[in-house]
Design a protein around this motif. Structure first.
Motif, PDB file in Angstrom:
ATOM      1  N   SER A  91      50.045  35.631  32.596  1.00 61.92           N
ATOM      2  CA  SER A  91      50.711  34.526  33.287  1.00 61.92           C
ATOM      3  C   SER A  91      49.648  33.760  34.080  1.00 61.92           C
ATOM      4  O   SER A  91      48.570  34.296  34.367  1.00 61.92           O
ATOM      5  CB  SER A  91      51.774  35.075  34.244  1.00 61.92           C
ATOM      6  N   PRO A  92      49.919  32.520  34.430  1.00 62.34           N
ATOM      7  CA  PRO A  92      48.940  31.767  35.215  1.00 62.34           C
ATOM      8  C   PRO A  92      48.524  32.488  36.504  1.00 62.34           C
ATOM      9  O   PRO A  92      47.366  32.454  36.896  1.00 62.34           O
ATOM     10  CB  PRO A  92      49.660  30.450  35.516  1.00 62.34           C
ATOM     11  N   VAL A  93      49.466  33.163  37.148  1.00 62.51           N
ATOM     12  CA  VAL A  93      49.136  33.884  38.380  1.00 62.51           C
ATOM     13  C   VAL A  93      48.185  35.036  38.076  1.00 62.51           C
ATOM     14  O   VAL A  93      47.212  35.266  38.806  1.00 62.51           O
ATOM     15  CB  VAL A  93      50.408  34.390  39.094  1.00 62.51           C
ATOM     16  N   ALA A  94      48.425  35.769  36.991  1.00 64.35           N
ATOM     17  CA  ALA A  94      47.553  36.890  36.642  1.00 64.35           C
ATOM     18  C   ALA A  94      46.139  36.415  36.325  1.00 64.35           C
ATOM     19  O   ALA A  94      45.158  37.033  36.743  1.00 64.35           O
ATOM     20  CB  ALA A  94      48.135  37.669  35.464  1.00 64.35           C
ATOM     21  N   VAL A  95      46.017  35.310  35.606  1.00 66.86           N
ATOM     22  CA  VAL A  95      44.696  34.752  35.293  1.00 66.86           C
ATOM     23  C   VAL A  95      43.997  34.361  36.589  1.00 66.86           C
ATOM     24  O   VAL A  95      42.805  34.633  36.779  1.00 66.86           O
ATOM     25  CB  VAL A  95      44.812  33.559  34.319  1.00 66.86           C
ATOM     26  N   ALA A  96      44.727  33.763  37.515  1.00 64.84           N
ATOM     27  CA  ALA A  96      44.154  33.388  38.807  1.00 64.84           C
ATOM     28  C   ALA A  96      43.767  34.617  39.623  1.00 64.84           C
ATOM     29  O   ALA A  96      42.767  34.607  40.350  1.00 64.84           O
ATOM     30  CB  ALA A  96      45.130  32.510  39.580  1.00 64.84           C
ATOM     31  N   MET A  97      44.535  35.699  39.498  1.00 64.85           N
ATOM     32  CA  MET A  97      44.210  36.950  40.206  1.00 64.85           C
ATOM     33  C   MET A  97      42.870  37.505  39.743  1.00 64.85           C
ATOM     34  O   MET A  97      42.102  38.033  40.545  1.00 64.85           O
ATOM     35  CB  MET A  97      45.293  38.010  39.975  1.00 64.85           C
ATOM     36  N   VAL A  98      42.609  37.412  38.454  1.00 60.84           N
ATOM     37  CA  VAL A  98      41.327  37.896  37.927  1.00 60.84           C
ATOM     38  C   VAL A  98      40.186  37.116  38.580  1.00 60.84           C
ATOM     39  O   VAL A  98      39.197  37.697  39.029  1.00 60.84           O
ATOM     40  CB  VAL A  98      41.281  37.797  36.388  1.00 60.84           C
ATOM     41  N   ALA A  99      40.345  35.802  38.671  1.00 51.86           N
ATOM     42  CA  ALA A  99      39.319  34.977  39.325  1.00 51.86           C
ATOM     43  C   ALA A  99      39.188  35.356  40.796  1.00 51.86           C
ATOM     44  O   ALA A  99      38.069  35.425  41.331  1.00 51.86           O
ATOM     45  CB  ALA A  99      39.663  33.499  39.181  1.00 51.86           C
ATOM     46  N   LEU A 100      40.288  35.633  41.453  1.00 50.18           N
ATOM     47  CA  LEU A 100      40.261  36.040  42.860  1.00 50.18           C
ATOM     48  C   LEU A 100      39.480  37.342  43.033  1.00 50.18           C
ATOM     49  O   LEU A 100      38.594  37.442  43.890  1.00 50.18           O
ATOM     50  CB  LEU A 100      41.693  36.208  43.385  1.00 50.18           C
ATOM     51  N   VAL A 101      39.792  38.325  42.219  1.00 49.74           N
ATOM     52  CA  VAL A 101      39.134  39.637  42.338  1.00 49.74           C
ATOM     53  C   VAL A 101      37.634  39.526  42.051  1.00 49.74           C
ATOM     54  O   VAL A 101      36.820  40.127  42.749  1.00 49.74           O
ATOM     55  CB  VAL A 101      39.807  40.674  41.412  1.00 49.74           C
ATOM     56  N   THR A 102      37.276  38.750  41.047  1.00 48.30           N
ATOM     57  CA  THR A 102      35.851  38.640  40.708  1.00 48.30           C
ATOM     58  C   THR A 102      35.075  37.828  41.737  1.00 48.30           C
ATOM     59  O   THR A 102      33.858  37.969  41.827  1.00 48.30           O
ATOM     60  CB  THR A 102      35.645  38.026  39.306  1.00 48.30           C
ATOM     61  N   SER A 103      35.758  37.008  42.525  1.00 50.32           N
ATOM     62  CA  SER A 103      35.047  36.150  43.473  1.00 50.32           C
ATOM     63  C   SER A 103      34.908  36.754  44.869  1.00 50.32           C
ATOM     64  O   SER A 103      34.216  36.185  45.702  1.00 50.32           O
ATOM     65  CB  SER A 103      35.746  34.785  43.579  1.00 50.32           C
ATOM     66  N   ARG A 104      35.544  37.888  45.130  1.00 54.16           N
ATOM     67  CA  ARG A 104      35.516  38.449  46.487  1.00 54.16           C
ATOM     68  C   ARG A 104      35.053  39.905  46.458  1.00 54.16           C
ATOM     69  O   ARG A 104      35.830  40.794  46.102  1.00 54.16           O
ATOM     70  CB  ARG A 104      36.889  38.340  47.130  1.00 54.16           C
ATOM     71  N   ASP A 105      33.825  40.124  46.880  1.00 57.94           N
ATOM     72  CA  ASP A 105      33.250  41.478  46.890  1.00 57.94           C
ATOM     73  C   ASP A 105      34.066  42.438  47.758  1.00 57.94           C
ATOM     74  O   ASP A 105      34.316  43.579  47.370  1.00 57.94           O
ATOM     75  CB  ASP A 105      31.802  41.450  47.380  1.00 57.94           C
ATOM     76  N   GLY A 106      34.466  41.980  48.933  1.00 58.47           N
ATOM     77  CA  GLY A 106      35.226  42.842  49.847  1.00 58.47           C
ATOM     78  C   GLY A 106      36.553  43.267  49.257  1.00 58.47           C
ATOM     79  O   GLY A 106      36.995  44.401  49.439  1.00 58.47           O
ATOM     80  N   LEU A 107      37.186  42.365  48.550  1.00 58.48           N
ATOM     81  CA  LEU A 107      38.463  42.684  47.908  1.00 58.48           C
ATOM     82  C   LEU A 107      38.261  43.729  46.818  1.00 58.48           C
ATOM     83  O   LEU A 107      39.022  44.697  46.729  1.00 58.48           O
ATOM     84  CB  LEU A 107      39.090  41.414  47.332  1.00 58.48           C
ATOM     85  N   ARG A 108      37.229  43.551  45.982  1.00 57.50           N
ATOM     86  CA  ARG A 108      36.959  44.543  44.927  1.00 57.50           C
ATOM     87  C   ARG A 108      36.703  45.915  45.534  1.00 57.50           C
ATOM     88  O   ARG A 108      37.187  46.930  45.021  1.00 57.50           O
ATOM     89  CB  ARG A 108      35.767  44.113  44.073  1.00 57.50           C
ATOM     90  N   ALA A 109      35.957  45.969  46.629  1.00 54.00           N
ATOM     91  CA  ALA A 109      35.678  47.252  47.282  1.00 54.00           C
ATOM     92  C   ALA A 109      36.963  47.904  47.775  1.00 54.00           C
ATOM     93  O   ALA A 109      37.171  49.105  47.594  1.00 54.00           O
ATOM     94  CB  ALA A 109      34.697  47.049  48.433  1.00 54.00           C
ATOM     95  N   ARG A 110      37.843  47.122  48.376  1.00 50.32           N
ATOM     96  CA  ARG A 110      39.124  47.675  48.846  1.00 50.32           C
ATOM     97  C   ARG A 110      39.978  48.178  47.687  1.00 50.32           C
ATOM     98  O   ARG A 110      40.628  49.212  47.786  1.00 50.32           O
ATOM     99  CB  ARG A 110      39.910  46.631  49.620  1.00 50.32           C
ATOM    100  N   LEU A 111      39.998  47.419  46.618  1.00 52.70           N
ATOM    101  CA  LEU A 111      40.809  47.819  45.467  1.00 52.70           C
ATOM    102  C   LEU A 111      40.280  49.109  44.853  1.00 52.70           C
ATOM    103  O   LEU A 111      41.056  49.988  44.475  1.00 52.70           O
ATOM    104  CB  LEU A 111      40.850  46.692  44.435  1.00 52.70           C
ATOM    105  N   ARG A 112      38.966  49.228  44.752  1.00 53.12           N
ATOM    106  CA  ARG A 112      38.387  50.469  44.224  1.00 53.12           C
ATOM    107  C   ARG A 112      38.712  51.649  45.140  1.00 53.12           C
ATOM    108  O   ARG A 112      39.033  52.736  44.664  1.00 53.12           O
ATOM    109  CB  ARG A 112      36.893  50.302  44.021  1.00 53.12           C
ATOM    110  N   ALA A 113      38.634  51.424  46.445  1.00 55.50           N
ATOM    111  CA  ALA A 113      38.964  52.480  47.404  1.00 55.50           C
ATOM    112  C   ALA A 113      40.439  52.883  47.289  1.00 55.50           C
ATOM    113  O   ALA A 113      40.792  54.033  47.545  1.00 55.50           O
ATOM    114  CB  ALA A 113      38.653  52.019  48.827  1.00 55.50           C
ATOM    115  N   ALA A 114      41.275  51.944  46.884  1.00 53.35           N
ATOM    116  CA  ALA A 114      42.710  52.223  46.705  1.00 53.35           C
ATOM    117  C   ALA A 114      43.012  52.829  45.334  1.00 53.35           C
ATOM    118  O   ALA A 114      44.164  53.070  45.002  1.00 53.35           O
ATOM    119  CB  ALA A 114      43.515  50.939  46.892  1.00 53.35           C
ATOM    120  N   GLY A 115      41.961  53.073  44.527  1.00 52.26           N
ATOM    121  CA  GLY A 115      42.162  53.694  43.218  1.00 52.26           C
ATOM    122  C   GLY A 115      42.446  52.708  42.107  1.00 52.26           C
ATOM    123  O   GLY A 115      43.009  53.086  41.078  1.00 52.26           O
ATOM    124  N   LEU A 116      42.072  51.445  42.285  1.00 48.64           N
ATOM    125  CA  LEU A 116      42.270  50.432  41.242  1.00 48.64           C
ATOM    126  C   LEU A 116      40.903  49.997  40.716  1.00 48.64           C
ATOM    127  O   LEU A 116      40.350  49.003  41.170  1.00 48.64           O
ATOM    128  CB  LEU A 116      43.037  49.227  41.793  1.00 48.64           C
TER     129      LEU A 116
END
Length: 191
Positions: free
Chosen positions: A97-122
């Motif tokens: 979906s357009p939101v999911a495609v945008a989420m991928v861009a969000l995750v790849t553009s924010r290092d802090g977010l990726r770190a939190r997601l990995r810490a949360a087991g994602l």
């Protein structure tokens, strides 16, 4: 929003506002101020429900991954019914979906977010990682039903489908016929 007006589900209200900002202006425009302005609430509402903005974003992505997980059971239950290519095309269209495609861009553009997601087991790219697992599970069920070649690697096919679909949807050619051709070609590679 005026003071004293109750928000029925403030977290979901903020998530919905964030998705609208993300779709309209992209990941770089996604700030706490932009989200609260879009939600028409005071900035304090966001900070009352989330430790900080990165925590908010992590929960936003986690909410989206839970939606993919909810779709998994329905897709796997469809194994043995309908057409494999049709089932996969519909599932991939819903996944991207357009939101999911945008989420991928969000995750790849924010290092802090990726770190939190990995810490949360994602691990990996949330949403796409769960989508790949969903498609692999479906392909395994279809292989067990004899509708996908016995020697086919469900994991490899799922990666091929998700990677190709990601390129397809981010290129601006979100056409159903092209996606169906991608799915049909990939599935026929199994012999």
């Amino acid at each position: 929003m005026p003071t004293g007006v109750a928000i029925r589900d403030p977290r979901q209200h903020l998530f919905d506002a964030a998705e609208r900002v993300l779709l309209a202006a992209g990941p770089n425009a996604l700030t706490s101020r932009a989200v609260t302005a879009e939600a028409d609430v005071a900035k304090g509402v966001l900070h009352r429900h989330f430790a900080d903005f990165d925590a908010f974003l992590a929960e936003l992505v986690e909410d989206r991954t839970r939606r993919v997980e909810a779709d998994r059971a329905a897709l796997v239950a469809a194994a043995g019914t309908g057409e494999v290519v049709g089932n996969l095309t519909a599932a991939i269209t819903a996944l991207f979906s357009p939101v999911a495609v945008a989420m991928v861009a969000l995750v790849t553009s924010r290092d802090g977010l990726r770190a939190r997601l990995r810490a949360a087991g994602l691990p990996g790219l949330p949403v796409l990682t769960q989508g790949t697992a969903m498609i692999a599970e479906y392909l395994e069920a279809e292989r067990a039903a004899g509708r996908v070649a016995p020697g086919a690697s469900a994991d490899t096919l799922a990666l091929m489908l998700v990677g190709s679909a990601h390129m397809h949807f981010t290129s601006g050619d979100g056409g159903d016929a092209t996606l169906r051709e991608i799915v049909a070609t990939t599935v026929t590679l199994t012999g």
